[in-house]
Design a protein around this motif. Structure first.
Motif, PDB file in Angstrom:
ATOM      1  N   LEU A 167       3.614 -72.764-112.177  1.00 19.50           N
ATOM      2  CA  LEU A 167       5.064 -72.594-112.330  1.00 19.50           C
ATOM      3  C   LEU A 167       5.803 -73.237-111.156  1.00 19.50           C
ATOM      4  CD1 LEU A 167       7.617 -71.313-113.639  1.00 19.50           C
ATOM      5  CD2 LEU A 167       7.134 -69.256-112.267  1.00 19.50           C
ATOM      6  N   LEU A 168       5.398 -72.905-109.937  1.00 23.55           N
ATOM      7  CA  LEU A 168       6.091 -73.424-108.747  1.00 23.55           C
ATOM      8  C   LEU A 168       6.027 -74.948-108.687  1.00 23.55           C
ATOM      9  CD1 LEU A 168       4.963 -70.806-106.077  1.00 23.55           C
ATOM     10  CD2 LEU A 168       7.240 -71.073-107.085  1.00 23.55           C
ATOM     11  N   GLU A 169       4.853 -75.501-108.974  1.00 21.18           N
ATOM     12  CA  GLU A 169       4.677 -76.949-108.933  1.00 21.18           C
ATOM     13  C   GLU A 169       5.569 -77.630-109.977  1.00 21.18           C
ATOM     14  OE1 GLU A 169       3.366 -78.843-106.861  1.00 21.18           O
ATOM     15  OE2 GLU A 169       3.516 -80.709-107.999  1.00 21.18           O
ATOM     16  N   ALA A 170       5.656 -77.029-111.161  1.00 20.52           N
ATOM     17  CA  ALA A 170       6.478 -77.621-112.226  1.00 20.52           C
ATOM     18  C   ALA A 170       7.970 -77.529-111.891  1.00 20.52           C
ATOM     19  CB  ALA A 170       6.190 -76.930-113.560  1.00 20.52           C
ATOM     20  N   LEU A 171       8.397 -76.405-111.351  1.00 23.86           N
ATOM     21  CA  LEU A 171       9.813 -76.246-110.999  1.00 23.86           C
ATOM     22  C   LEU A 171      10.214 -77.304-109.968  1.00 23.86           C
ATOM     23  CD1 LEU A 171      10.257 -72.350-110.735  1.00 23.86           C
ATOM     24  CD2 LEU A 171      10.739 -73.868-112.684  1.00 23.86           C
ATOM     25  N   ARG A 172       9.273 -77.595-109.064  1.00 22.61           N
ATOM     26  CA  ARG A 172       9.528 -78.590-108.016  1.00 22.61           C
ATOM     27  C   ARG A 172       9.529 -80.001-108.616  1.00 22.61           C
ATOM     28  NH1 ARG A 172       5.349 -77.120-104.769  1.00 22.61           N
ATOM     29  NH2 ARG A 172       6.611 -75.421-103.943  1.00 22.61           N
ATOM     30  N   ARG A 173       8.475 -80.299-109.361  1.00 22.52           N
ATOM     31  CA  ARG A 173       8.289 -81.650-109.896  1.00 22.52           C
ATOM     32  C   ARG A 173       9.375 -82.040-110.904  1.00 22.52           C
ATOM     33  NH1 ARG A 173       5.274 -84.341-113.257  1.00 22.52           N
ATOM     34  NH2 ARG A 173       5.138 -82.495-114.541  1.00 22.52           N
ATOM     35  N   LEU A 174       9.786 -81.085-111.720  1.00 23.34           N
ATOM     36  CA  LEU A 174      10.789 -81.365-112.753  1.00 23.34           C
ATOM     37  C   LEU A 174      12.205 -81.167-112.227  1.00 23.34           C
ATOM     38  CD1 LEU A 174       8.942 -79.507-115.659  1.00 23.34           C
ATOM     39  CD2 LEU A 174       9.127 -81.989-115.343  1.00 23.34           C
ATOM     40  N   ASP A 175      12.301 -80.777-110.950  1.00 16.87           N
ATOM     41  CA  ASP A 175      13.598 -80.562-110.302  1.00 16.87           C
ATOM     42  C   ASP A 175      14.441 -79.534-111.072  1.00 16.87           C
ATOM     43  OD1 ASP A 175      15.384 -80.961-108.258  1.00 16.87           O
ATOM     44  OD2 ASP A 175      16.437 -82.588-109.267  1.00 16.87           O
ATOM     45  N   LEU A 176      13.794 -78.449-111.500  1.00 11.66           N
ATOM     46  CA  LEU A 176      14.507 -77.398-112.229  1.00 11.66           C
ATOM     47  C   LEU A 176      15.137 -76.411-111.250  1.00 11.66           C
ATOM     48  CD1 LEU A 176      11.959 -76.760-115.132  1.00 11.66           C
ATOM     49  CD2 LEU A 176      13.963 -78.265-115.085  1.00 11.66           C
ATOM     50  N   VAL A 177      14.638 -76.422-110.019  1.00 10.98           N
ATOM     51  CA  VAL A 177      15.170 -75.597-108.934  1.00 10.98           C
ATOM     52  C   VAL A 177      15.195 -76.488-107.695  1.00 10.98           C
ATOM     53  CG1 VAL A 177      14.774 -73.545-107.505  1.00 10.98           C
ATOM     54  CG2 VAL A 177      14.184 -73.489-109.927  1.00 10.98           C
ATOM     55  N   SER A 178      16.248 -76.402-106.894  1.00  8.46           N
ATOM     56  CA  SER A 178      16.320 -77.247-105.701  1.00  8.46           C
ATOM     57  C   SER A 178      15.218 -76.850-104.726  1.00  8.46           C
ATOM     58  CB  SER A 178      17.681 -77.109-105.023  1.00  8.46           C
ATOM     59  OG  SER A 178      17.740 -75.901-104.285  1.00  8.46           O
ATOM     60  N   PRO A 179      14.703 -77.815-103.952  1.00 10.70           N
ATOM     61  CA  PRO A 179      13.609 -77.518-103.009  1.00 10.70           C
ATOM     62  C   PRO A 179      13.954 -76.350-102.087  1.00 10.70           C
ATOM     63  CG  PRO A 179      13.971 -79.880-103.133  1.00 10.70           C
ATOM     64  CD  PRO A 179      15.076 -79.237-103.931  1.00 10.70           C
ATOM     65  N   GLN A 180      15.203 -76.282-101.634  1.00  4.89           N
ATOM     66  CA  GLN A 180      15.594 -75.216-100.701  1.00  4.89           C
ATOM     67  C   GLN A 180      15.585 -73.850-101.389  1.00  4.89           C
ATOM     68  OE1 GLN A 180      19.382 -75.752 -98.752  1.00  4.89           O
ATOM     69  NE2 GLN A 180      19.287 -73.713 -97.828  1.00  4.89           N
ATOM     70  N   THR A 181      16.180 -73.782-102.589  1.00  3.59           N
ATOM     71  CA  THR A 181      16.198 -72.510-103.336  1.00  3.59           C
ATOM     72  C   THR A 181      14.771 -72.046-103.611  1.00  3.59           C
ATOM     73  OG1 THR A 181      18.271 -73.129-104.403  1.00  3.59           O
ATOM     74  CG2 THR A 181      17.003 -71.368-105.444  1.00  3.59           C
ATOM     75  N   LEU A 182      13.911 -73.001-103.955  1.00  2.06           N
ATOM     76  CA  LEU A 182      12.527 -72.671-104.287  1.00  2.06           C
ATOM     77  C   LEU A 182      11.791 -72.117-103.068  1.00  2.06           C
ATOM     78  CD1 LEU A 182      10.763 -72.792-106.786  1.00  2.06           C
ATOM     79  CD2 LEU A 182       9.964 -75.030-106.061  1.00  2.06           C
ATOM     80  N   GLU A 183      11.932 -72.804-101.954  1.00  2.46           N
ATOM     81  CA  GLU A 183      11.250 -72.396-100.726  1.00  2.46           C
ATOM     82  C   GLU A 183      11.705 -71.004-100.294  1.00  2.46           C
ATOM     83  OE1 GLU A 183      11.131 -73.884 -96.175  1.00  2.46           O
ATOM     84  OE2 GLU A 183      11.292 -75.483 -97.670  1.00  2.46           O
ATOM     85  N   GLU A 184      13.030 -70.786-100.364  1.00  5.39           N
ATOM     86  CA  GLU A 184      13.564 -69.479 -99.964  1.00  5.39           C
ATOM     87  C   GLU A 184      13.117 -68.377-100.913  1.00  5.39           C
ATOM     88  OE1 GLU A 184      17.587 -71.251 -97.802  1.00  5.39           O
ATOM     89  OE2 GLU A 184      17.775 -70.049 -99.631  1.00  5.39           O
ATOM     90  N   ALA A 185      13.022 -68.715-102.217  1.00  8.37           N
ATOM     91  CA  ALA A 185      12.603 -67.718-103.207  1.00  8.37           C
ATOM     92  C   ALA A 185      11.152 -67.301-102.968  1.00  8.37           C
ATOM     93  CB  ALA A 185      12.778 -68.273-104.616  1.00  8.37           C
ATOM     94  N   VAL A 186      10.301 -68.278-102.651  1.00 12.83           N
ATOM     95  CA  VAL A 186       8.891 -67.982-102.378  1.00 12.83           C
ATOM     96  C   VAL A 186       8.770 -67.076-101.152  1.00 12.83           C
ATOM     97  CG1 VAL A 186       6.694 -68.996-101.626  1.00 12.83           C
ATOM     98  CG2 VAL A 186       7.990 -70.061-103.475  1.00 12.83           C
TER      99      VAL A 186
END
Ligand code: GTP
Ligand code: MN
Ligand code: MN
Ligand code: MN
Ligand code: MN
Ligand code: MN
Length: 194
Positions: A167-186
């Motif tokens: 899930l995380l890899e796909a959200l990053r690769r497909l740009d469905l969530v910004s890198p910053q939002t993703l990192e902070e969410a994790v």
């Protein structure tokens, strides 16, 4: 979750292994949460019979069917729709840490919001696995609210095998969530777990 990524070629040469295929289906959306927070994209996962979150899909038999045909069969069982899948949607293959001798193939496919809504309806009304292997489809919240609600809480649940990493890899690769939002969410999810 440990284990390791391998090539599709390497994966398919391992005749003594079991193979499973799962898919992330997603669509763009203009809908807004509370009439103001754009949800932007809809990503589908499912609550499995074992209480873990995962993607639709399942075990395939490479000796009898292609990976994609097997995945399509599993989607008919679990979603009630034979969503067409081709090699164009293939993303990765992963040698699971446990159980041994299991290879996990991952796919992503973009569909329209109308097609996604149709899948959500069919999953309840037409899927033979509904209420059995599949407790229900769920959308993934891709936003983070001011109080930390949304993606961080979602990520703090328990996931089957390496599906959380998928899930995380796909959200990053497909740009469905910004890198910053993703990192902070994790990071937030990590704090929520302890
Ligand atoms: P049966 O019809 O009961 O055999 O189930 P199935 O064919 O639908 O198999 P399932 O979807 O449970 O997938 C088989 C195995 O793959 C599971 O036992 C897990 O180890 C693993 N698995 C299940 N879902 C996912 C997923 O979303 N991602 C990954 N990476 N692995 C998964
Ligand atoms: Mn299944
Ligand atoms: Mn399954
Ligand atoms: Mn199956
Ligand atoms: Mn089954
Ligand atoms: Mn986007």
């Amino acid at each position: 979750m440990a284990g390791k990524d391998i090539t599709r070629e390497d994966a398919l040469s391992r005749l003594d292994h079991k193979h499973a295929c799962h898919i992330l289906l997603y669509a763009d959306s203009r809908a807004k949460l509370f009439g103001k927070i754009p949800i932007k994209h809809i990503v589908l996962m499912q609550m499995r019979f074992d209480g873990l979150l995962g993607f639709p899909g399942g075990l395939v038999k490479p000796s009898e069917e292609s990976l994609e045909a097997g995945l399509c069969r599993e989607l008919q069982e679990e979603l009630g729709v034979a969503v067409p899948v081709t090699i164009d949607h293939y993303v990765s293959s992963h040698l699971a840490q446990s159980p041994p001798h299991l290879i996990l193939h991952f796919y992503c496919k973009k569909i329209t919001e109308a097609e996604l809504l149709e899948i959500e309806r069919a999953a309840v009304s037409n899927a033979v696995d509904h209420g059995l292997e599949v407790m229900g489809l769920t959308r993934v919240p891709l936003y983070t609210l001011r109080n930390g609600g949304g993606l961080p809480w979602f990520l703090s649940h328990s996931f089957i095998s390496n599906s959380r990493a998928q899930l995380l890899e796909a959200l990053r690769r497909l740009d469905l969530v910004s890198p910053q939002t993703l990192e902070e969410a994790v990071q937030k999810a990590e704090e929520m777990r302890c």
